[in-house]
Design a protein around this motif. Structure first.
Motif, PDB file in Angstrom:
ATOM      1  N   ALA A 167       3.221  -7.487   1.294  1.00 52.52           N
ATOM      2  CA  ALA A 167       1.935  -7.616   2.090  1.00 52.52           C
ATOM      3  C   ALA A 167       2.187  -8.163   3.342  1.00 52.52           C
ATOM      4  O   ALA A 167       1.282  -7.469   4.318  1.00 52.52           O
ATOM      5  N   ASP A 171       2.370  -4.211   5.899  1.00 54.12           N
ATOM      6  CA  ASP A 171       1.195  -3.866   5.932  1.00 54.12           C
ATOM      7  C   ASP A 171       0.401  -4.421   7.477  1.00 54.12           C
ATOM      8  O   ASP A 171       0.444  -5.489   7.668  1.00 54.12           O
ATOM      9  N   ARG A 173      -1.993  -4.494   8.449  1.00 56.12           N
ATOM     10  CA  ARG A 173      -3.567  -5.009   8.408  1.00 56.12           C
ATOM     11  C   ARG A 173      -3.347  -6.704   7.995  1.00 56.12           C
ATOM     12  O   ARG A 173      -4.429  -7.449   8.321  1.00 56.12           O
ATOM     13  N   TYR A 238       2.528  -3.584  -4.436  1.00 53.08           N
ATOM     14  CA  TYR A 238       1.814  -3.633  -3.402  1.00 53.08           C
ATOM     15  C   TYR A 238       1.603  -2.265  -2.837  1.00 53.08           C
ATOM     16  O   TYR A 238       0.475  -2.096  -1.963  1.00 53.08           O
ATOM     17  N   ASN A 239       2.665  -1.199  -2.952  1.00 49.17           N
ATOM     18  CA  ASN A 239       2.597   0.205  -2.606  1.00 49.17           C
ATOM     19  C   ASN A 239       1.066   0.763  -2.853  1.00 49.17           C
ATOM     20  O   ASN A 239       0.711   1.559  -2.032  1.00 49.17           O
ATOM     21  N   ARG A 242      -1.636  -0.053  -0.769  1.00 51.84           N
ATOM     22  CA  ARG A 242      -1.333   0.054   0.780  1.00 51.84           C
ATOM     23  C   ARG A 242      -2.141   1.842   0.814  1.00 51.84           C
ATOM     24  O   ARG A 242      -1.415   2.620   0.738  1.00 51.84           O
ATOM     25  N   ASP A 245      -1.042   3.324   6.257  1.00 51.75           N
ATOM     26  CA  ASP A 245       0.107   2.273   7.076  1.00 51.75           C
ATOM     27  C   ASP A 245      -0.452   2.055   8.497  1.00 51.75           C
ATOM     28  O   ASP A 245       0.413   1.532   9.215  1.00 51.75           O
TER      29      ASP A 245
END
Length: 252
Positions: A167, A171, A173, A238-239, A242, A245
């Motif tokens: 995370a 990522d 974000r 976690y993928n 997401r 990207d």
């Protein structure tokens, strides 16, 4: 005509030179990554296992919370110190998990794993030299109960560790500046409640190093298999969250 041929020859040599320089640069960068992983993993294992020895010698002076804090702080400090150089893995399970998600090249995995295990063995050897005689205490991991219990615990806590790592480091974000705090805090939390059950290894290298130095291999397979399964699961979990990207501001 001769001028054109000379120009082509010159450009050809120039291209070859640039190609060689690029390869040398890549090789240098890779060696720098390995050295960073070696130094950082050494410090993490030295600090974490060292406080465990001191805790035994001083009649539980530090206690389980203190040991967990040292492990978490050591990881946090090293993430900030070399995370920008090597990615701050310090853990074969993390390296393999990133590779399965195509976020780390498979060709670099063997070098990382060797550096991490070697660093753990060197740190464990240093501690055994310093704290010898009556102070010599095994600082590896061993199940305190049924092996299945420790295996499941290692899978779960490493899953959440890798989930957090993915995370905050992959990522755009997320706030990358707080990556070290988030990862170190996760290690601290996991070690606090799981330390008395499985030892809260979450890291095959952390367990392999002391096992090699003290020649103690009871349940070692748990600390190799469990964290690897957990890390791969956490990375892929976690993928699934997401959806892009790209940074959130760019999407908006």
């Amino acid at each position: 005509m001769a001028t054109m041929e000379m120009g082509c020859t010159s450009n050809g040599h120039h291209g070859v030179t640039l190609g060689i320089e690029k390869q040398v640069t890549k090789a240098t960068q890779y060696y720098q990554k390995l050295i960073a992983e070696l130094f950082a993993t050494y410090f993490v294992v030295f600090a974490g296992c060292g406080v465990m020895i001191i805790n035994v010698d001083k009649d539980n002076l530090v206690g389980m919370p203190g040991i967990a804090i040292v492990w978490g702080a050591a990881v946090m400090v090293m993430v900030y110190a070399v995370g920008h150089v090597s990615g701050g893995h310090f853990n074969p399970a993390v390296t393999i998990a990133f590779a399965t998600c195509k976020r780390f090249p498979w060709k670099e995995v063997p070098g990382y794993v060797i550096a991490q295990v070697l660093a753990s063995a060197l740190a464990s050897g240093t501690l055994r030299l310093i704290f010898n005689g009556k102070h010599d205490h095994f600082v590896g991991n061993a199940p305190s109960g049924p092996e299945v219990q420790s295996l499941v615990m290692e899978i779960i806590i490493t899953f959440y560790l890798m989930f957090v790592i993915s995370a905050v480091t992959t990522d755009n974000r997320a706030s990358g500046q707080l990556a070290g705090v988030a990862i170190g805090s996760t290690v601290l939390l996991n070690a606090t409640f799981a330390g008395s059950v499985s030892g809260a290894s979450m890291n095959p290298a952390r367990s392999i190093g002391p096992a090699l130095i003290w020649n103690e291999y009871t349940g070692l397979w748990i600390y190799i298999l469990g964290p690897t399964i957990g890390a791969i699961g956490g990375a892929w979990a976690y993928n699934s969250l997401r959806f892009s990207d790209k940074p959130l501001l760019e999407i908006v």
